[in-house]
Design a protein around this motif. Structure first.
Motif: not given
Length: 495
Positions: A475-492
């Motif tokens: 449903s969404s374009r690929p551009g921000g995917l890695d940045d999104s994942i990093d925000k959560l997984i970097g903490q988790s």
């Protein structure tokens, strides 16, 4: 009924929708009684000569906006540009080319406590006002509407850097309104009605009379009216930096008070309460929407703007916001829906799927509020995985945790099965993925508070990431995917 019934989708916190998603969204909004859509832009519009900022973000282009404007026109909806050009400019100021435009080029003071945060606010200079006007004009050129939203909210660093001496001499409020006026006035001269966020007008009465002609303040508030209990958990310095009213727990009445007393027209902007939650915060959203409608109609507000933000990675898919979109559209149209079964039915109709999916989506959005914790602007399920933002306060109720795990288990099983309708495969994959993360968040929360629940391990996060990556691209374009994942997984992952 409000004359203008608008919905705003944040496309700047990593998740930029595909054209298919935007077309479905326009259909859904028209069916729900909305007559306006705004897409909030920071760095995700392909501005000419500013490729450095949007490169890699899969931004919307001028051609995308012209296409979407035609889609909306056929459905009786106005597409309105919504951007920022004062605060919330961190994605621009992160680049060396723009760093010199910042109020605090070397970093800004943290909102509370010690330390610093990256620069996020432009300095209130004549040159920066012209820069903002140029961005606004370019965004607006591809859209029919003669209304434009230029942001202006939360200029946290104002007075802390370049403008420090000016603020010390003339006052923060004066410096702020003068800079805002330098942006608004040329756009009004262009023939636009200019909207702006009104959070800087919550305490100082003198500012209200200085709002430029042709401008309309938008009063936002995302917490439902309550007793003052949750306020006690916020640091006093944070309340001061945010400029929150002392009786903010009263809801829109306190946030809009100065406009009400001055007889100044204003829009009301509640929220879907889906951001920072993974699966929603629907009890709060329903009461927040009802409060906005009550205050707005009482004082003749011309517009209602339901905001759908994507703070900290925009993990929640659009389906999570549907219960609030249904309630918001109905309430703003003068026919509020209080019956949960009717809300669920409308969601099923919007998705074109079989009965029961809407009820499950709505029920998921109540789990975080049944844990007995205090968590403003977020859910403790999400904040257990992400240390950014305000954490949940208090201890989770064991019964609430157990009930939440049951609902999540039911949801993961249901969404692992095919769902009918053209949006069915997308909804199934997105909801299965976000429920997988929500289960990890609830397990971690429970384990950290000593409950007999197995804490998630690294492999659990790896599996959730893969599911989220696959679902995102439906449903969404690929551009921000890695940045999104990093925000959560970097903490988790370390936990």
């Amino acid at each position: 009924m409000f004359e203008r019934r608008a919905y705003m989708l944040d496309i700047s916190r990593d998740r930029v929708p595909t054209r298919d998603t935007l077309e479905w969204l326009a259909d859904a909004l028209a069916a729900l009684g909305f007559n306006e859509i705004q897409l909030y832009v920071e760095h995700t519009y392909a501005y000419t000569d500013h490729k450095t900022v949007w490169e890699g973000a899969s931004p919307l282009t001028a051609d995308d906006l012209r296409w979407l404007d035609r889609v909306c026109e056929v459905r009786g909806i106005d597409l309105v540009g919504n951007m920022n050009c004062f605060g919330h400019m961190g994605r621009w100021l992160a680049h060396e080319r723009y760093r010199g435009l910042a109020e605090c080029p070397e970093g800004a003071p943290a909102l509370f406590g010690s330390g610093a945060m990256p620069p996020g606010c432009l300095a209130p200079t004549v040159e920066n006002a012209a820069f903002g006007v140029a961005l606004a004009r370019e965004l607006a050129r591809s859209i029919r509407s003669r209304r434009l939203h230029i942001g202006g909210d939360e200029p946290f660093e104002l007075g802390e850097g370049v403008s420090a001496s000016d603020v010390a001499e003339r006052g923060r409020e004066t410096v702020y309104i003068e800079h805002l006026s330098r942006i608004i006035a040329p756009l009004v001269d262009d023939g636009y009605e200019v909207m702006f966020w009104a959070d800087q007008f919550r305490r100082d009465r003198s500012l209200v009379s200085r709002i430029p002609q042709g401008a309309i303040p938008v009063v936002w508030n995302y917490e439902a009216p309550s007793d003052s209990g949750w306020m006690s958990f916020l640091p006093t310095e944070l309340i001061d930096r945010l400029g929150l009213p002392e009786d903010m727990h009263l809801g829109f009445e306190s946030h809009a008070r100065l406009f009400i007393e001055a007889g100044k027209p204003f829009w009301v902007a509640p929220g879907t309460s889906s951001w920072n939650t993974l699966i929603g915060r629907n009890v709060n959203a329903a009461a927040n929407i009802a409060d906005a409608v009550a205050v707005g109609t009482s004082y003749g507000s011309p517009g209602f703007l339901l905001t759908d933000w994507g703070d900290n990675g925009h993990f929640q898919p659009l389906a999570v916001s549907l219960p609030s979109m249904v309630r918001g559209g109905a309430a703003a149209s003068g026919a509020p829906i209080d019956d949960e079964a009717e809300v669920a039915q409308r969601i099923d109709e919007l998705l074109g799927c079989e009965k029961g999916v809407g009820a499950l989506i709505d029920r998921l959005g109540c789990i975080g509020e049944e844990l007995g914790m205090v968590s403003p602007n977020s859910s403790p399920i999400f904040t257990s995985l992400c240390s950014i933002g305000i954490p949940g306060f208090g201890e989770p109720d064991p019964a609430g945790v157990a009930h939440g795990m049951e609902i999540l288990s039911e949801a993961r099983e249901r969404f692992s099965q095919p769902i009918g309708g053209p949006r069915g495969p997308v909804v199934a994959a997105e909801m299965a993925a976000v429920c997988q993360f929500a289960e990890l968040g609830l397990r971690r929360l429970a384990a950290e508070h000593g409950l007999d629940v197995k804490a998630p391990v690294a492999r659990d996060f790896d599996e959730a990431v893969q599911a989220q990556r696959a679902a995102w691209l439906l449903s969404s374009r690929p551009g921000g995917l890695d940045d999104s994942i990093d925000k959560l997984i970097g903490q988790s992952a370390a936990g």
